[in-house]
Design a protein around this motif. Structure first.
Motif, PDB file in Angstrom:
ATOM      1  N   UNK A 197       0.870  -1.215   0.066  1.00 33.64           N
ATOM      2  CA  UNK A 197       0.152  -0.050   0.127  1.00 33.64           C
ATOM      3  C   UNK A 197       1.083   1.383   0.059  1.00 33.64           C
ATOM      4  N   UNK A 198       0.225   2.383  -0.616  1.00 33.81           N
ATOM      5  CA  UNK A 198       1.178   3.512  -0.768  1.00 33.81           C
ATOM      6  C   UNK A 198       0.298   4.575  -0.710  1.00 33.81           C
ATOM      7  N   UNK A 199       0.730   6.036  -0.821  1.00 38.69           N
ATOM      8  CA  UNK A 199       0.074   7.184  -1.301  1.00 38.69           C
ATOM      9  C   UNK A 199      -0.773   6.996  -2.208  1.00 38.69           C
ATOM     10  N   UNK A 200      -0.369   6.328  -3.409  1.00 37.55           N
ATOM     11  CA  UNK A 200      -1.059   6.216  -4.658  1.00 37.55           C
ATOM     12  C   UNK A 200      -1.974   5.438  -4.586  1.00 37.55           C
ATOM     13  N   UNK A 201      -2.069   4.111  -3.772  1.00 31.91           N
ATOM     14  CA  UNK A 201      -3.198   3.318  -3.484  1.00 31.91           C
ATOM     15  C   UNK A 201      -4.415   4.023  -3.044  1.00 31.91           C
ATOM     16  N   UNK A 202      -4.072   4.765  -2.026  1.00 32.15           N
ATOM     17  CA  UNK A 202      -4.900   5.748  -1.346  1.00 32.15           C
ATOM     18  C   UNK A 202      -5.695   6.777  -2.510  1.00 32.15           C
ATOM     19  N   UNK A 203      -4.648   7.234  -3.247  1.00 28.90           N
ATOM     20  CA  UNK A 203      -5.150   8.148  -4.253  1.00 28.90           C
ATOM     21  C   UNK A 203      -6.411   7.322  -5.238  1.00 28.90           C
ATOM     22  N   UNK A 259      -1.163   9.764 -10.451  1.00 26.53           N
ATOM     23  CA  UNK A 259      -0.721  11.157  -9.722  1.00 26.53           C
ATOM     24  C   UNK A 259       0.029  10.500  -8.489  1.00 26.53           C
ATOM     25  N   UNK A 260       1.250  11.303  -8.029  1.00 23.47           N
ATOM     26  CA  UNK A 260       2.052  11.036  -6.942  1.00 23.47           C
ATOM     27  C   UNK A 260       1.530  11.557  -5.591  1.00 23.47           C
ATOM     28  N   UNK A 261       0.717  12.523  -5.541  1.00 21.97           N
ATOM     29  CA  UNK A 261       0.463  13.006  -4.179  1.00 21.97           C
ATOM     30  C   UNK A 261      -0.816  13.817  -4.455  1.00 21.97           C
ATOM     31  N   UNK A 262      -1.508  14.086  -3.083  1.00 26.70           N
ATOM     32  CA  UNK A 262      -2.645  15.073  -3.190  1.00 26.70           C
ATOM     33  C   UNK A 262      -2.142  16.012  -3.685  1.00 26.70           C
TER      34      UNK A 262
END
Length: 276
Positions: free
Chosen positions: A193-199, A258-261
């Motif tokens: 899991x990662x920031x990108x899976x959250x996105x 996308x890499x980040x919010x």
């Protein structure tokens, strides 16, 4: 930081204490109640010891998550209190043992789209959701199991709940406890899991909200095929300005996503240019 201080008053009377746990979760030891004190409504969540140890550990992890922010004012959290059942009045003490989590009542954040009259209002809603998720990421955490019901409206702002599967950024884990409905393609292939899976999960939430349609699949395998191969985004013509954002959030390959919010907010802000 919690604003709930009444809970330590052993003389307080709880009104309309109601069990809300789903039957399968109840069998595993999970307990979820709603109750009132005067005009204010609350949720109480805990897990019975010596039942399902995976779910018990997940709840203990959520308590640790809240405790890690106990000395800070965090705007993406709902007011809350961790209670020790042994220190409560009879009504609560008889429910369980160990610790429980009390949350002030809230309502769903993503509601019927027909109540929003302009694209600007919709954009502001998405911005609020991104702000909450962005703050979580900036604090060094990934939610790990975002779904539409985890975005809540509280005190007129977007908040997040349910941090049982949360993990710190760059934490390596092979624990794939997530909801297939919102799982990023790489998670089906055993990636972390990662920031990108959250996105990605947020992208699915926003897509279903904007189209007012739910994605459907009959099994874990069918969800994997849908997310890894079949997902094609189509929105009503009037909502097409949001397509670049949706596509950026739901790219199948994480390196193209996308890499980040912050990246998502840049795309969202560009929607204003498209409306001129």
């Amino acid at each position: 930081m919690s604003s709930i201080t009444w809970i330590f008053d052993s003389n307080i009377q709880l009104d309309e204490l109601k069990l809300r746990t789903k039957s399968q979760s109840y069998a595993y030891g999970r307990r979820l109640y709603t109750f009132q004190i005067g005009a204010d409504a609350y949720w109480l969540k805990f897990h019975l010891a010596n039942t399902n140890q995976t779910l018990y550990a997940a709840f203990q992890h959520e308590l640790s998550f809240y405790q890690s922010f106990s000395k800070n004012k965090i705007s993406f959290l709902i007011d809350h209190q961790i209670i020790d059942f042994e220190q409560q009045g009879t009504v609560l003490r008889d429910l369980g043992e160990g610790n429980g989590l009390v949350l002030w009542d809230s309502v769903p954040f993503f509601t019927d789209l027909s109540t929003f009259k302009t694209l600007e209002t919709i954009k502001q809603m998405i911005q609020q959701a991104l702000n909450s998720l962005g703050e979580l990421h900036q604090m060094g955490w990934i939610h790990g199991d975002l779904k539409v019901e985890h975005f809540r409206l509280y005190k007129n702002t977007c908040r997040l709940i349910d941090f049982e599967q949360s993990l710190q950024l760059h934490h390596q884990t092979h624990n794939l406890n997530a909801t297939p409905h919102y799982m990023a393609p790489e998670l089906f292939h055993g990636k972390n899991k990662s920031v990108q899976s959250d996105l990605y999960a947020l992208g699915i939430i926003l897509y279903e909200w904007l189209t007012q349609m739910k994605l459907r699949a009959n099994s874990y395998h069918d969800w994997a095929v849908l997310h890894c191969q079949q997902l094609q985004l189509q929105v009503p013509k009037q909502l097409e300005p949001f397509l670049p954002l949706l596509k950026g959030l739901t790219q199948k390959h994480s390196e193209q996503r996308l890499c980040s919010v912050l990246d998502a907010q840049v795309l969202l802000n560009d929607i204003n240019l498209l409306q001129k």
